[in-house]
Write a protein that holds these residues in place. Structure first.
Motif, PDB file in Angstrom:
ATOM      1  N   VAL A   1       0.849  -1.197   0.000  1.00 54.14           N
ATOM      2  CA  VAL A   1       0.000   0.000   0.000  1.00 54.14           C
ATOM      3  C   VAL A   1       0.880   1.242   0.000  1.00 54.14           C
ATOM      4  CG1 VAL A   1      -1.750   1.313   1.265  1.00 54.14           C
ATOM      5  CG2 VAL A   1      -1.887  -1.191   1.178  1.00 54.14           C
ATOM      6  N   ASP A   2       0.732   2.070  -1.018  1.00 50.24           N
ATOM      7  CA  ASP A   2       1.499   3.314  -1.122  1.00 50.24           C
ATOM      8  C   ASP A   2       0.722   4.409  -0.408  1.00 50.24           C
ATOM      9  OD1 ASP A   2       2.926   5.574  -1.765  1.00 50.24           O
ATOM     10  OD2 ASP A   2       3.158   5.059  -3.892  1.00 50.24           O
ATOM     11  N   LEU A   3       1.090   4.662   0.839  1.00 51.18           N
ATOM     12  CA  LEU A   3       0.345   5.624   1.646  1.00 51.18           C
ATOM     13  C   LEU A   3       0.491   7.053   1.130  1.00 51.18           C
ATOM     14  CD1 LEU A   3       1.077   4.171   5.197  1.00 51.18           C
ATOM     15  CD2 LEU A   3      -1.019   3.959   3.854  1.00 51.18           C
ATOM     16  N   ASN A   4       1.569   7.329   0.415  1.00 50.89           N
ATOM     17  CA  ASN A   4       1.751   8.672  -0.157  1.00 50.89           C
ATOM     18  C   ASN A   4       0.755   8.954  -1.280  1.00 50.89           C
ATOM     19  OD1 ASN A   4       3.974   9.458   1.490  1.00 50.89           O
ATOM     20  ND2 ASN A   4       5.336   8.202   0.223  1.00 50.89           N
ATOM     21  N   LYS A   5       0.206   7.886  -1.861  1.00 48.35           N
ATOM     22  CA  LYS A   5      -0.775   8.041  -2.925  1.00 48.35           C
ATOM     23  C   LYS A   5      -2.171   7.603  -2.486  1.00 48.35           C
ATOM     24  CE  LYS A   5       2.685   7.349  -6.577  1.00 48.35           C
ATOM     25  NZ  LYS A   5       3.080   6.510  -7.741  1.00 48.35           N
ATOM     26  N   THR A   6      -2.342   7.491  -1.182  1.00 42.57           N
ATOM     27  CA  THR A   6      -3.624   7.068  -0.620  1.00 42.57           C
ATOM     28  C   THR A   6      -4.370   8.287  -0.093  1.00 42.57           C
ATOM     29  OG1 THR A   6      -2.751   4.893  -0.016  1.00 42.57           O
ATOM     30  CG2 THR A   6      -4.730   5.639   1.132  1.00 42.57           C
ATOM     31  N   ASN A   7      -5.533   8.550  -0.672  1.00 39.84           N
ATOM     32  CA  ASN A   7      -6.316   9.719  -0.275  1.00 39.84           C
ATOM     33  C   ASN A   7      -7.566   9.367   0.524  1.00 39.84           C
ATOM     34  OD1 ASN A   7      -4.615  11.645  -1.682  1.00 39.84           O
ATOM     35  ND2 ASN A   7      -5.480  10.809  -3.579  1.00 39.84           N
TER      36      ASN A   7
ATOM     37  N   ARG B   1      -9.716   5.721   2.642  1.00 37.47           N
ATOM     38  CA  ARG B   1      -9.705   4.312   3.017  1.00 37.47           C
ATOM     39  C   ARG B   1     -10.079   3.435   1.816  1.00 37.47           C
ATOM     40  NH1 ARG B   1      -9.383   2.958   8.345  1.00 37.47           N
ATOM     41  NH2 ARG B   1      -9.184   4.753   9.742  1.00 37.47           N
ATOM     42  N   LYS B   2     -10.926   3.984   0.962  1.00 36.75           N
ATOM     43  CA  LYS B   2     -11.314   3.249  -0.243  1.00 36.75           C
ATOM     44  C   LYS B   2     -10.094   3.005  -1.129  1.00 36.75           C
ATOM     45  CE  LYS B   2     -14.750   3.293  -3.953  1.00 36.75           C
ATOM     46  NZ  LYS B   2     -15.872   4.058  -4.575  1.00 36.75           N
ATOM     47  N   ASP B   3      -9.218   4.011  -1.221  1.00 40.73           N
ATOM     48  CA  ASP B   3      -7.977   3.841  -1.982  1.00 40.73           C
ATOM     49  C   ASP B   3      -7.123   2.717  -1.389  1.00 40.73           C
ATOM     50  OD1 ASP B   3      -8.650   5.900  -3.656  1.00 40.73           O
ATOM     51  OD2 ASP B   3      -7.316   7.369  -2.722  1.00 40.73           O
ATOM     52  N   ALA B   4      -6.992   2.734  -0.055  1.00 40.66           N
ATOM     53  CA  ALA B   4      -6.174   1.726   0.614  1.00 40.66           C
ATOM     54  C   ALA B   4      -6.761   0.336   0.415  1.00 40.66           C
ATOM     55  CB  ALA B   4      -6.062   2.046   2.101  1.00 40.66           C
ATOM     56  N   GLU B   5      -8.089   0.228   0.517  1.00 40.72           N
ATOM     57  CA  GLU B   5      -8.718  -1.078   0.350  1.00 40.72           C
ATOM     58  C   GLU B   5      -8.523  -1.594  -1.081  1.00 40.72           C
ATOM     59  OE1 GLU B   5     -12.808  -3.599   1.118  1.00 40.72           O
ATOM     60  OE2 GLU B   5     -12.834  -1.427   1.416  1.00 40.72           O
TER      61      GLU B   5
ATOM     62  N   LEU C   1      -5.401   1.607   9.954  1.00 34.38           N
ATOM     63  CA  LEU C   1      -5.095   2.816   9.198  1.00 34.38           C
ATOM     64  C   LEU C   1      -5.548   4.052   9.975  1.00 34.38           C
ATOM     65  CD1 LEU C   1      -3.856   3.411   6.390  1.00 34.38           C
ATOM     66  CD2 LEU C   1      -6.198   3.597   5.516  1.00 34.38           C
ATOM     67  N   THR C   2      -4.664   5.039  10.063  1.00 39.17           N
ATOM     68  CA  THR C   2      -4.987   6.271  10.778  1.00 39.17           C
ATOM     69  C   THR C   2      -4.407   7.452  10.011  1.00 39.17           C
ATOM     70  OG1 THR C   2      -4.884   7.349  12.954  1.00 39.17           O
ATOM     71  CG2 THR C   2      -2.889   6.221  12.208  1.00 39.17           C
TER      72      THR C   2
ATOM     73  N   ALA D   1      -1.353   6.703   7.711  1.00 42.07           N
ATOM     74  CA  ALA D   1      -0.233   5.934   8.275  1.00 42.07           C
ATOM     75  C   ALA D   1      -0.799   4.681   8.928  1.00 42.07           C
ATOM     76  CB  ALA D   1       0.528   6.766   9.305  1.00 42.07           C
ATOM     77  N   TRP D   2       0.057   3.673   9.081  1.00 43.93           N
ATOM     78  CA  TRP D   2      -0.343   2.470   9.799  1.00 43.93           C
ATOM     79  C   TRP D   2      -0.100   2.648  11.285  1.00 43.93           C
ATOM     80  CZ3 TRP D   2      -3.352  -0.323   7.058  1.00 43.93           C
ATOM     81  CH2 TRP D   2      -3.122  -0.561   5.698  1.00 43.93           C
TER      82      TRP D   2
END
Length: 253
Positions: free
Chosen positions: A128-134, A136-140, A160-161, A168-169
């Motif tokens: 999971v690229d958190l820098n490109k995660t905007n 929770r749907k993106d992360a999922e 996820l927070t 961040a995790w």
């Protein structure tokens, strides 16, 4: 280490420990059904939930963290429950400080060593690229490339927070990834734990097997082994009423 925990209820202190990738919140539903009888401590183990991160991560330091929490709360002895990884931490504490654990409950784990079997989850989390995660749907969506089961993805996303405006995790993913073998280590002792112990397995799980009974008898001679029907490894989520009833029967005996 000062662990984060949630405290509720009244009565005999009852500490509950989550499993790998989990947190105190995993047991909220069970705790709500026990608050009238016990003072519940739902605990985030180190490198999980809202507890501090550390490069040191093994069952001995987890047990010491729990002893420190008990000392800080003035708890001489407690009822103690741990699920999976938390079950091994609970066993370790009981063997290191037997006078501090009046009754022990181990949920769906045995003392034996387990081979590492979480690589696919670690691979998914690390991908999971958190820098490109905007969102929770993106992360999922990124997790879904590795994990088909929606329930597992939702469970992992509880970690996820937001921190400093970015996702961040909560758990210490680098250390868990590097030291994952520590989770599977055996719990053993030349001196057995003499107080009552409940091993509570899922009937559909293979974590507690027939071959485990010899070690259980040797290390925890005052044991009771109960399997929860129609439940797998996540027995507390799958059959909460049966788990609560089993806990009450054991603790009230």
């Amino acid at each position: 280490m000062k662990l984060h925990f949630k405290k509720s209820g009244k009565g005999k202190p009852f500490l509950i420990l989550h499993g790998l990738f989990g947190s105190a919140d995993n047991w909220l539903g069970i705790a709500k059904n026990l608050e009238e009888s016990y003072t519940l401590y739902l605990i985030d183990l180190r490198n999980h939930g809202d507890s501090p991160h550390s490069e040191e991560w093994n069952y001995e330091v987890m047990a010491e963290d729990l002893r420190e929490l008990m000392d800080a709360e003035g708890l001489e002895s407690v009822y103690l429950l741990g699920h999976s990884m938390g079950g091994k931490a609970a066993m370790k504490l009981a063997l290191m400080y037997p006078e501090r654990v009046e009754k022990l409950i181990v949920a769906d784990i045995a003392p034996r060593p387990y081979p590492v079997h979480h690589q696919h989850i670690l691979e998914a989390l690390n991908a999971v690229d958190l820098n490109k995660t905007n969102s929770r749907k993106d992360a999922e969506a990124q997790l879904a490339e590795f994990i088909d089961e929606k329930g597992i993805r939702q469970f992992l996303l509880k970690n996820l927070t937001r921190k400093d405006g970015k996702f961040a995790w909560k758990n210490n993913l680098p250390v868990i990834t590097q030291q994952i073998k520590n989770v599977g280590e055996a719990i053993d002792s030349e001196k057995p734990f003499e107080n009552p112990v409940l091993f509570m397995g899922g009937a559909n799980s293979d974590y507690i097997q027939e071959k485990d009974k010899a070690d259980i008898e040797r290390i925890f001679p005052e044991n009771h082994l109960v399997y929860i029907k129609n439940a797998g490894h996540w027995l507390h989520a799958e059959q909460p009423d049966a788990v609560v009833a089993t806990l009450r029967a054991f603790l009230d005996a």
